[in-house]
Design an enzyme around this catalytic site. Structure first.
Site, short mmCIF file in Angstrom:
data_model
loop_
_atom_site.label_atom_id
_atom_site.label_comp_id
_atom_site.label_asym_id
_atom_site.label_seq_id
_atom_site.Cartn_x
_atom_site.Cartn_y
_atom_site.Cartn_z
CG ASN A 116 -0.34 0.07 2.53
OD1 ASN A 116 0.84 0.46 2.64
ND2 ASN A 116 -1.06 -0.29 3.57
CB ALA A 143 -10.17 -2.09 2.03
CG ASP A 154 -6.02 -8.16 4.24
OD1 ASP A 154 -4.84 -7.93 3.90
OD2 ASP A 154 -6.40 -8.10 5.42
O1 RIB Z 1 -5.31 -6.16 7.04
C1 RIB Z 1 -6.13 -6.15 8.18
C2 RIB Z 1 -5.61 -7.13 9.19
O2 RIB Z 1 -4.37 -6.69 9.67
C3 RIB Z 1 -6.48 -7.28 10.40
O3 RIB Z 1 -7.46 -8.27 10.26
C4 RIB Z 1 -5.48 -7.57 11.51
O4 RIB Z 1 -5.59 -8.83 12.08
C5 RIB Z 1 -4.11 -7.38 10.87
O5 RIB Z 1 -3.56 -8.57 10.51
#
Ligand code: RIB
Length: 310
Positions: free
Chosen positions: A187, A253, A255
């Site tokens: 990011n 978001a 992910d």
């Molecule tokens: O990208 C979000 C995630 O970052 C969260 O779910 C948290 O657990 C961290 O890993």
């Protein structure tokens, strides 16, 4: 045939507090309530891949505790194969403390827990599983040596590796990761950590991506939040604008974006179209509270694409 994705990554229980604003140093403020939701960048991405229609396998670790049992069961309920998610008897499950502001923006502190132990044993398992997948997807919440070893095994077996380059710890930045994987996806904050270039917009992203290519990356995809995403690689370049939404919670978001990108790559989708779809998945993930609960399905992504692009 359904695309097949292997995720080697973290599994956390997220502890979420929404507050009107962040406390100053030494200040005490009220939060609304303490909520828990399954999270962890690896597990979020695995759930996202599964909801997007991929046959998804996860390699990771949880602790022998209540959170671990819930997290594992949650993955099973989402159709993720957890045969290679080990229960660590010594170390608790990973957790993340998430401070959520009114505008949906988050700040996250991760306690690694069992994720820190993901090592040689998991590399050996991943090496075997790679034979049956199209793409391996990894975040940086597991030890850097593990990421490098799995990426090397993927390269040796001709399997595409996608790295979600967060969190960009000093150790990760020093590890030569852009050259180790096929698709390097940070990011804005992570792109700056890896290149030293401040990434405010697509023009900056282009500069940072060029630097990452000089560092050995093949394809670079920089997530730009509400400005979309920028790709530079062997096949060209593209800035794909974001889908505008009113965010409830932006957690994960990125992910959803990276998981969608990985699924598209596994399906053989061209990168410009893959970026567009990933932007849709990322936007949809902002509409619900919690990481895994907000991961969109393939139908939801199609719906948004139809609605906004006809
Ligand atoms: O990208 C979000 C995630 O970052 C969260 O779910 C948290 O657990 C961290 O890993």
């Amino acid at each position: 045939m359904a695309p097949r994705v292997l995720v080697v990554g973290s599994i956390n229980m997220d502890l979420i507090v929404r507050c009107a604003r962040l406390p100053a140093r030494g200040e005490t403020i009220h939060g609304d309530a303490l909520r828990t939701a399954p999270g962890g960048k690896g597990a979020n991405q695995a759930v996202s891949c599964s909801r997007l229609g991929a046959r998804t396998l996860m390699v990771g670790r949880v602790g022998d505790d209540e959170f671990g049992a819930k997290l594992r069961a949650g993955l099973v309920a989402e159709g993720v194969n957890v045969d290679s998610v080990r229960v660590d008897q010594e170390v608790p499950s990973g957790t993340a403390l998430i401070l959520l502001e009114q505008d949906g923006q988050n700040r996250i502190i991760v306690m690694k827990g069992a994720n820190a132990g993901i090592g040689e044993e998991e590399v050996a398992v991943a090496q075997e599983l790679l034979a049956g997948v199209d793409v391996v997807l990894m975040p940086l919440e597991v030890p850097v040596d593990t990421v490098r070893a799995v990426a090397a095994a993927a390269r040796a077996q001709g399997v595409c590796s996608v790295l979600d380059a967060g969190p960009a710890t000093p150790e990760a930045v020093a590890a030569g990761l852009p050259a180790a994987v096929d698709v390097f996806s940070p990011n804005q904050i992570e792109a700056e950590a890896f290149t030293g270039i401040r990434v405010r917009d697509a023009t900056d992203a282009r500069q940072a991506a060029r630097r990452l290519i000089e560092m050995g990356a093949r394809d670079v995809v920089i997530k730009l939040g509400d400005q979309g995403a920028y790709w530079l690689g062997e096949g060209g370049e593209r800035h794909a604008p974001a889908f505008s939404v009113d965010p409830v919670d932006t957690t994960a978001a990125g992910d959803a974006f990276t998981a969608s990108l990985a699924v598209s790559i596994a399906q053989g989708t061209e990168m410009p179209e893959a970026l567009h779809r990933a932007n849709a998945a990322g936007a949809l993930a902002c509409l619900k509270l919690g990481a895994q609960p907000s991961m969109p399905t393939a139908e939801a992504v199609e719906g948004l694409l139809q609605e906004r692009t006809g």
